[in-house]
Design an enzyme around this catalytic site. Structure first.
Site, PDB file in Angstrom:
ATOM      1  N   CYS A  60     -12.811   5.348  -0.078  1.00 44.88           N
ATOM      2  CA  CYS A  60     -13.898   5.904  -0.871  1.00 44.88           C
ATOM      3  C   CYS A  60     -13.531   5.940  -2.350  1.00 44.88           C
ATOM      4  O   CYS A  60     -12.493   6.464  -2.728  1.00 44.88           O
ATOM      5  CB  CYS A  60     -14.305   7.309  -0.447  1.00 44.88           C
ATOM      6  N   ARG A  72      -9.382   0.284  -3.148  1.00 47.41           N
ATOM      7  CA  ARG A  72      -9.147   1.445  -2.293  1.00 47.41           C
ATOM      8  C   ARG A  72      -9.658   1.226  -0.874  1.00 47.41           C
ATOM      9  O   ARG A  72      -9.268   1.938   0.044  1.00 47.41           O
ATOM     10  CB  ARG A  72      -9.860   2.681  -2.885  1.00 47.41           C
ATOM     11  N   TRP A 126     -15.834   4.345   2.693  1.00 42.68           N
ATOM     12  CA  TRP A 126     -14.981   3.875   3.777  1.00 42.68           C
ATOM     13  C   TRP A 126     -15.336   4.788   4.950  1.00 42.68           C
ATOM     14  O   TRP A 126     -15.005   5.976   4.943  1.00 42.68           O
ATOM     15  CB  TRP A 126     -13.511   4.001   3.392  1.00 42.68           C
ATOM     16  N   ASN A 143     -15.904  12.087  -1.614  1.00 45.88           N
ATOM     17  CA  ASN A 143     -14.723  11.492  -0.992  1.00 45.88           C
ATOM     18  C   ASN A 143     -13.968  12.621  -0.307  1.00 45.88           C
ATOM     19  O   ASN A 143     -13.833  13.694  -0.869  1.00 45.88           O
ATOM     20  CB  ASN A 143     -13.851  10.841  -2.085  1.00 45.88           C
ATOM     21  N   GLY A 144     -13.503  12.376   0.924  1.00 44.53           N
ATOM     22  CA  GLY A 144     -12.769  13.413   1.646  1.00 44.53           C
ATOM     23  C   GLY A 144     -13.435  13.692   2.981  1.00 44.53           C
ATOM     24  O   GLY A 144     -14.283  12.910   3.438  1.00 44.53           O
ATOM     25  N   GLU A 158       8.442  -3.655   9.197  1.00 47.45           N
ATOM     26  CA  GLU A 158       7.603  -3.898   8.025  1.00 47.45           C
ATOM     27  C   GLU A 158       6.987  -5.308   8.075  1.00 47.45           C
ATOM     28  O   GLU A 158       5.806  -5.488   7.777  1.00 47.45           O
ATOM     29  CB  GLU A 158       8.438  -3.686   6.752  1.00 47.45           C
ATOM     30  N   LYS A 218       2.980  -6.122   8.161  1.00 56.20           N
ATOM     31  CA  LYS A 218       2.312  -7.024   7.204  1.00 56.20           C
ATOM     32  C   LYS A 218       1.459  -8.034   7.946  1.00 56.20           C
ATOM     33  O   LYS A 218       0.318  -8.282   7.605  1.00 56.20           O
ATOM     34  CB  LYS A 218       3.326  -7.803   6.362  1.00 56.20           C
ATOM     35  N   GLU A 241      -1.678  -6.447   9.639  1.00 58.43           N
ATOM     36  CA  GLU A 241      -2.667  -5.979   8.659  1.00 58.43           C
ATOM     37  C   GLU A 241      -3.571  -7.096   8.169  1.00 58.43           C
ATOM     38  O   GLU A 241      -4.773  -6.924   8.076  1.00 58.43           O
ATOM     39  CB  GLU A 241      -1.947  -5.445   7.406  1.00 58.43           C
ATOM     40  N   HIS A 297      14.762  -3.916  28.303  1.00 59.74           N
ATOM     41  CA  HIS A 297      14.305  -2.672  28.913  1.00 59.74           C
ATOM     42  C   HIS A 297      12.789  -2.627  29.061  1.00 59.74           C
ATOM     43  O   HIS A 297      12.217  -1.554  29.244  1.00 59.74           O
ATOM     44  CB  HIS A 297      14.821  -1.483  28.095  1.00 59.74           C
ATOM     45  N   LYS A 319      -6.613   1.143   0.625  1.00 61.41           N
ATOM     46  CA  LYS A 319      -5.359   1.141  -0.135  1.00 61.41           C
ATOM     47  C   LYS A 319      -4.838   2.559  -0.318  1.00 61.41           C
ATOM     48  O   LYS A 319      -3.645   2.805  -0.324  1.00 61.41           O
ATOM     49  CB  LYS A 319      -5.612   0.488  -1.494  1.00 61.41           C
TER      50      LYS A 319
END
Ligand code: F6R
Length: 590
Positions: free
Chosen positions: A2, A27, A73, A97-98, A461, A465, A468, A484, A585
């Site tokens: 947002c 964002r 968003w 926003n929130g 990581e 990547k 995503e 295992h 973001k």
């Protein structure tokens, strides 16, 4: 997650709102909208999808000097025009926003007073609440109406309000979601962060929690608990930049490439900040809290600090940390790592740690962000503005800072630091031809990453990547854990990427690779040059040699081919690399 913008001033509002929304695109959002006064009427326009879709609907010939805008968003309700902001009820129009945590209770109350809701959002409820308070308290000034609303709203919010009867004002209110007011010459800007209007003004008021701001054409006032208060205008300098893609097709590639150039800058800037750090030796416990990629940087930090110093370090996912027993007291140093400095979970951990008497240190990229302002001490990572949703240079800058901390406190005072040689080594990995590997990966459903110890963390990581930006399912396993359970997932042609950078674990990881190869896996081996005398060529399909390095620089170097594999695979799939679906973001809700 947002983005909010607002403008009041002499210029035409629509181009300014759209420019701000575009700057906040990074964002993450799935719909957008604006509201503006035109000839005493509030006009609304919304669309789903990209801001370009909204632009197509706007009539720029409508003159207006006051307006608000929003990129949504989705949290409460689907991605629809109806659910998009701004929301309007009665004389009140807002963007938010929130998350309003008690919106269902409030909704019931307001329904019983006759309000009918058309959307699934919590924002519409906040809008109705403000409208109701205003309608039923005609003697209250708008600031007091908002103050009353604040007392009832639970959760986090940055809200900008337009009121039908007050065509010369914008109201803002804030709790736990970022909001700034930019001060121009007889004009004011409202935004979720500085980047929206950096070329218009460098002077900002950063709203603090529970504050209400009122902007008119020539004035701004800030209130807390209904009482007018003084405010500080912060002038930004070179710490903040407006990012451009330069010659690159994507921000992500630009940011991957920048990593080699930033090393020298980081070195100088870190040592400038060093003096202001707490004495880490005076704490009994070090906790690192972070989310996502920053959490992975924290895990690397744990490895480097524990290996080279006498500190015991524990790393926690911020969204879990708050709900577990965490032994916080004055002997604890809590290190919060965050690129944006706005991540709601990490911010909440910092606040909790402070309440319990711990000292807090932020490793933050965005200057003056919420976490940077709350922590007791801050180290800025100086990665510059990171626009691509998938973090690359911010991650390496975090790993870099943690490495320098470990170097500083290392128990054996020997000089082992090959940071100077890193840029050349990074560039070498940039030049590698990843096309054969990508051809094997891009149509696959699952890809597995293997490593031991610090290499396992780098693979976490690398795997993040990939998933995503390529939408391919991938997981990282400690190589020794394969037998295992996970090895049952390996079948003919399943891609497995393995990383080996340490001699003491090399032989064991090579055995694990042989096990997957024997079951038909397509193996990409990333291995540090010279680490083993010779590798059996039958145990991999492709090999990438990492230039020789040391333990501090190795996690920075090993992530480069993994970032590039993810990038080129997403490119081959023709995906929106910089703005992957569903991701934001800056994750400002918990
Ligand atoms: C992944 C990514 C996210 C962030 C996470 C924390 O590429 O960028 O996993 O790392 O959302 O964000 P910050 O660092 O802003 O707290």
């Amino acid at each position: 997650m947002c983005g909010i913008v607002g403008y009041i001033g002499k210029r035409q509002v629509l181009p300014i709102l759209i420019k701000g929304l575009k700057r906040l695109e990074y964002r993450g959002y799935d719909s957008a909208g604006v509201a503006f006064f035109h000839q005493e009427e509030i006009k609304l326009q919304k669309s789903v999808g990209r801001i370009q879709e909204l632009e197509k609907k706007l009539d720029y010939s409508l003159s207006s000097h006051i307006g608000i805008g929003h990129t949504r968003w989705a949290t409460h309700g689907k991605v629809t025009i109806m659910n998009s902001h701004p929301h309007q009820i009665g004389k009140i129009t807002i963007v938010h926003n929130g998350i309003i945590e008690n919106y269902l209770t409030l909704k019931k109350e307001l329904e019983s007073k006759g309000y009918l809701f058309q959307t699934e959002t919590d924002t519409e409820v906040a809008c109705a609440l403000i409208d109701w308070i205003k309608k039923n308290n005609s003697s209250l000034k708008m600031v007091d109406v908002l103050n009353e609303a604040m007392k009832k709203l639970k959760g986090s919010y940055a809200i900008v309000v337009m009121v039908q009867d007050e065509q010369d004002k914008l109201y803002v209110m804030k709790k736990e979601s970022p909001l700034v007011i930019g001060i121009g010459k007889e004009e004011y800007f409202v935004a979720s962060d500085f980047s929206a209007y950096l070329d218009d003004t460098k002077d900002y008021i950063i709203l603090e929690d529970n504050e209400i701001g009122v902007t008119s054409m020539d004035n701004v006032s800030i209130y807390q608990n209904g009482i007018l208060k003084d405010y500080v205008v912060k002038t930004l300098n070179e710490e903040v930049e407006i990012a451009t893609k330069g010659e690159q097709e994507h921000y992500m590639m630009k940011e991957i490439k920048e990593q080699s150039q930033l090393i020298q800058k980081w070195n100088t800037l870190y040592f400038d900040q060093k003096e202001k750090l707490p004495d880490i030796t005076s704490y009994q416990r070090i906790h690192i809290v972070a989310c996502g990629t920053a959490y992975h940087a924290g895990l690397i930090g744990k490895y480097l600090l524990e290996k080279n110093t006498d500190f015991e370090v524990n790393v926690y996912v911020a969204s879990e940390y708050r709900y577990q027993k965490n032994f916080l007291d004055k002997n604890t140093l809590v290190i919060a790592i965050s690129q944006s400095g706005e991540t709601a979970d990490t911010l909440a951990c910092v606040k909790m740690a402070k309440e319990k008497g711990a000292t807090t240190l932020g490793i933050i990229n965005v200057y003056n962000s919420s976490i940077a302002r709350v922590v007791d001490f801050v180290i800025y990572t100086h990665a510059g503005c990171e626009v691509a949703v998938a973090s690359t240079k911010a991650y390496t800058s975090q790993v870099y800072v943690l490495g320098l901390l470990a170097l500083e406190y290392q128990s054996k005072k020997e000089k082992k630091n090959t940071y100077q040689e890193l840029p050349v080594k990074i560039n070498k990995l940039m030049e590698y031809d990843y096309s054969t590997i990508v051809k094997h990966l891009y149509q696959k459903k699952d890809i597995f990453y293997l490593g031991r110890n610090i290499d396992y963390v780098s693979m976490l990581e690398g795997s993040l990547k990939l998933k995503e930006i390529t939408y391919i399912h991938s997981e990282s396993f400690p190589a020794g854990e394969l037998k295992h359970g996970p090895i049952s997932l390996i079948e003919e042609d399943t891609p497995v990427i393995a990383l080996i950078t340490h001699e003491e674990t090399a032989a064991k990881t090579i055995s694990n690779i042989k096990e997957v190869k024997a079951r038909g896996a397509y193996v990409v081996l990333i291995i540090e040059d010279g680490i083993v005398d010779s590798i059996d060529k039958n145990c991999y399909d492709e090999v990438i040699y990492l230039p020789k390095t040391d333990e501090y620089t190795c996690p920075i170097l090993s992530i480069i081919p993994l970032q590039l594999i993810a990038y080129y695979t997403a490119k081959k799939k023709n995906l929106d690399i910089d703005k992957p679906r569903n991701l934001a973001k800056s994750v400002t809700v918990e």
